[in-house]
Design an enzyme around this catalytic site. Structure first.
Site, PDB file in Angstrom:
ATOM      1  NE  ARG A 376     -27.318  26.055 -24.532  1.00  0.00           N
ATOM      2  CZ  ARG A 376     -26.961  26.571 -25.554  1.00  0.00           C
ATOM      3  NH1 ARG A 376     -25.239  27.207 -26.316  1.00  0.00           N
ATOM      4  NH2 ARG A 376     -27.251  25.597 -27.202  1.00  0.00           N
ATOM      5  CG  HIS A 436     -28.169  17.839 -23.045  1.00  0.00           C
ATOM      6  ND1 HIS A 436     -29.765  17.991 -22.647  1.00  0.00           N
ATOM      7  CD2 HIS A 436     -28.007  19.347 -23.696  1.00  0.00           C
ATOM      8  CE1 HIS A 436     -29.985  18.936 -23.066  1.00  0.00           C
ATOM      9  NE2 HIS A 436     -29.438  19.786 -23.309  1.00  0.00           N
TER      10      HIS A 436
END
Length: 689
Positions: A376, A436
């Site tokens: 992100r 991740h």
């Protein structure tokens, strides 16, 4: 023991977490503007929960799935429990909202209803409506020739019930008007009742007051707001997708048409409009609309609080992140890392150190390659621009972009295309797995050889969230970590057999096994009478196998202390099962986001930082790492941070064996608020000076 007695259900535990967020909005010791922000977060949290978790349960119910999960709940039974608790939380949320509006009024700030406006104010606001709002509106009639329109997820609409004026047919009709999200939802009232007060009105209230201008020849019988939340989870066929980017773009378009999960309606909605919504949205009979006594979607409160002027006295005192002292007086960051490892802890220390690490590497003629994972990223990311410049200058730049980061998919697609156009090698990760891990590798030519520099973090490469979340970042040139970083990128970008890791443990194969190995070792130490203790900090703990392993360690005499901010499916303090386990949760000014785990090791303490929570998805369906901390001073600093969390008696809540949370209080000493204590850098870095 049955599943319900051994474990706490994940979704019910999440609702308890959101309840703790609501408690911060209720807390009179929290500054007023911050209370508004916490109330806003409760709404945005609930939106995501409904659109993903509840949507999944509804899918299972529709498919006739009746099997119980490991906590003993069937989808049908769990849905009933969730909706009951959600309704109770929302009711309390709006009670808090009304209390906060009264407190705001005492501060000279008022969110007015139309009936509170003076005649002059109504005239001025009507002119504002006609000039600014009216041209944007699109009334959508619902009748035989005009079917029910697509209602977008999480947008506010008005259901308008109409009757023809005298002389027409005596027939009730209905129309839909979207409250335009492109316009500010909170509008300053153009003429206050006196100069010392700041007055505002909601866009939908102003629209209701002037709605008749859209429907000439009809009488308004009723106007009420409603809001639909749709299933927003993506279903990707990665095996069959030739181009993952195109597949995700296609799924994002489908998301707009996801099945309705929740209908929120304004209190007192006209029965004709309510029945129309139920029929057209095809809601199940048991999925009752949630009646709201107040404005729909309180997530607007956070923006509202940020717009208000001269209210600094109603906010937390500003904390300015400091630049890490290890880098402050150095010529460059890499020269420091040749001598020692450096820990940076956000938000108390500035994310600029991470930006500078990339910027300096991009400009360094001896740097040959930069590799990074992006999950992100903020809107105006310095990192993106630096990586693009590095590629344009001829460096080998590899970026592993996780396109499937939920609700950030569109932004990540945009960054991926920008980076590709700049000459970066952009990779979208491994089929079936989310990437991740948060890691950067810089390869530099030095004295005829190559040297690797690595940054490993617990949080995303996002300068905005780095000011709002607590996260740890380790800078190092340790050869073992550097070698593992290279191997990790090779696995993510090419064909490579599993590496014989020197330092890292990597999910989905190896990380959970490494944790089990470390837990087994603590059990051996406990049985031999040596120091045996586990301290772990994370966002969520829901993996059944991990919980069972911790239960086993507790029964072997290992003292276990867990700092779990959100979901925790483990029941602590149960005789014969988990009496040696303590769980605390801290909800405070900053979002606790770091993942740190420490093992006593029989007197030879080991500390790790990680990207992974202890959830099934993190341990088996994502690329994650567990990274050891080799520097003794940094280990001590991280233990200081964990210790402060465990001793917090202001914002910490202790999880009971029944699944509830109780505030921690210690009357025997001065109160310790861990986030405020950590802001004083000397409190946790003392051992490194």
């Amino acid at each position: 023991m049955s599943g319900a007695k051994k474990y706490i259900n994940r979704d019910l535990s999440w609702l308890e977490f959101n309840r703790r967020v609501l408690e911060e909005a209720e807390d009179a010791s929290t500054p007023l503007m911050e209370r508004l922000s916490f109330l806003s977060i409760v709404s945005s949290n609930l939106d995501e929960f409904m659109s993903v978790r509840v949507a999944g349960l509804q899918d299972q119910r529709k498919a006739g799935y009746i099997k119980s999960d490991f906590t003993g709940y069937t989808p049908q039974g769990l849905l009933k429990r969730i909706m009951k608790r959600t309704t109770r939380t929302v009711r309390q949320q709006y009670k808090v909202y009304r209390d906060l509006m009264r407190l705001l009024s005492r501060e000279g700030i008022e969110l007015l209803s139309v009936k509170d406006l003076t005649t002059d104010q109504r005239t001025l606001m009507k002119a504002h409506f006609q000039e600014i709002i009216y041209p944007v509106l699109t009334p959508m009639a619902v009748d035989v020739s005009r079917p029910f329109p697509l209602v977008h997820s999480k947008e506010i609409y008005l259901a308008v019930v109409l009757k023809p004026e005298a002389g027409g047919e005596d027939k009730t009709v209905c129309a839909i008007v979207q409250v335009p999200s492109i316009l500010p939802r909170v509008i300053p009232v153009l003429s206050g009742r006196n100069s010392r007060r700041s007055c505002y009105i909601l866009l939908e209230d102003l629209l209701k007051e002037n709605i008749s201008l859209l429907f000439s020849g009809y009488e308004m019988e009723a106007v009420h707001a409603f809001r639909v939340t749709r299933n927003s989870d993506l279903t990707l066929n990665e095996e069959g997708a030739e181009d993952l980017l195109q597949e995700i773009e296609k799924e994002l378009r489908r998301r707009k048409h996801g099945l309705p999960v929740r209908l929120e309606v304004e209190k007192g909605m006209h029965p004709h409009a309510l029945q129309l919504l139920r029929d057209e949205l095809e809601l199940w009979e048991e999925d009752e609309p949630l009646e709201i006594d107040g404005p729909l979607d309180l997530s607007f409160l956070s923006k509202f609080a940020s717009l208000l002027q001269n209210v600094d006295h109603l906010k937390y005192e500003r904390i300015e992140p400091v630049y890490p002292e290890e880098f402050e007086n150095a010529d460059d960051i890499l020269s420091v890392l040749r001598e020692k490892d450096v820990l940076v802890y956000h938000p108390y220390e500035s994310f600029e150190a991470v930006n500078d690490f990339i910027l300096e590497s991009a400009a360094d003629p001896d740097v040959l390659a930069i590799k990074i994972t992006l999950y992100r990223v903020s809107v105006n990311s310095v990192l993106i621009q630096a990586l693009a410049r590095a590629a344009e200058s001829g460096k080998q730049v590899t970026v592993v972009v996780e396109l499937k980061a939920r609700f950030d998919e569109e932004r990540n697609i945009a960054w991926a295309r920008l980076l590709e156009n700049s000459g970066c090698h952009v990779v979208y990760g491994l089929v079936g797995l989310k990437t991740h891990v948060k890691i950067t590798l810089v390869v530099r030519r030095e004295s005829g050889a190559l040297r690797r520099y690595v940054h490993v973090g617990t949080g995303n490469y996002n300068d905005i969230t780095a000011k709002l979340y607590t996260d740890a970042g380790l800078f190092t040139s340790h050869p073992g970590i550097g070698e593992d970083a290279s191997a990790l990128f090779n696995e993510m970008t090419g064909y490579s057999t599993p590496h014989d890791w020197r330092s890292f443990a990597v999910a989905p194969i190896g990380l959970k096994e490494k944790l089990f190995e470390l837990i087994d070792r603590e059990m051996e130490h406990a049985q031999a009478g040596r120091p045996a203790r586990i301290v772990a900090k994370m966002n969520s703990l829901s993996s059944q196998s991990m919980i069972d392993k911790l239960y086993e360690a507790s029964q072997a005499g290992v003292k276990i202390e867990l700092i779990v901010r959100g979901v925790c499916c483990l029941r602590p303090g149960v005789d014969g099962l988990s009496e040696n386990i303590r769980v605390v949760s801290i909800v405070d000014r900053f979002l606790e986001h770091s993942r740190i785990v420490a093992f006593a090791g029989g007197g030879e303490e080991e500390v790790y930082i990680s990207s992974a929570d202890w959830m099934t998805r993190n341990l088996s369906r994502r690329v994650e790492i567990l990274c050891p901390v080799y520097d003794a001073g940094i280990r001590s600093s991280l233990m200081n941070l964990l210790r402060m969390n465990l001793e917090d008696d202001v914002k910490a809540r202790k999880l009971s064996s029944m699944g509830g949370y109780i505030r921690v209080h210690n009357e025997a000493q001065d109160p310790l608020r861990s986030q405020f204590a950590a802001a004083e850098l000397g409190r946790w870095k003392r051992s490194r000076r």
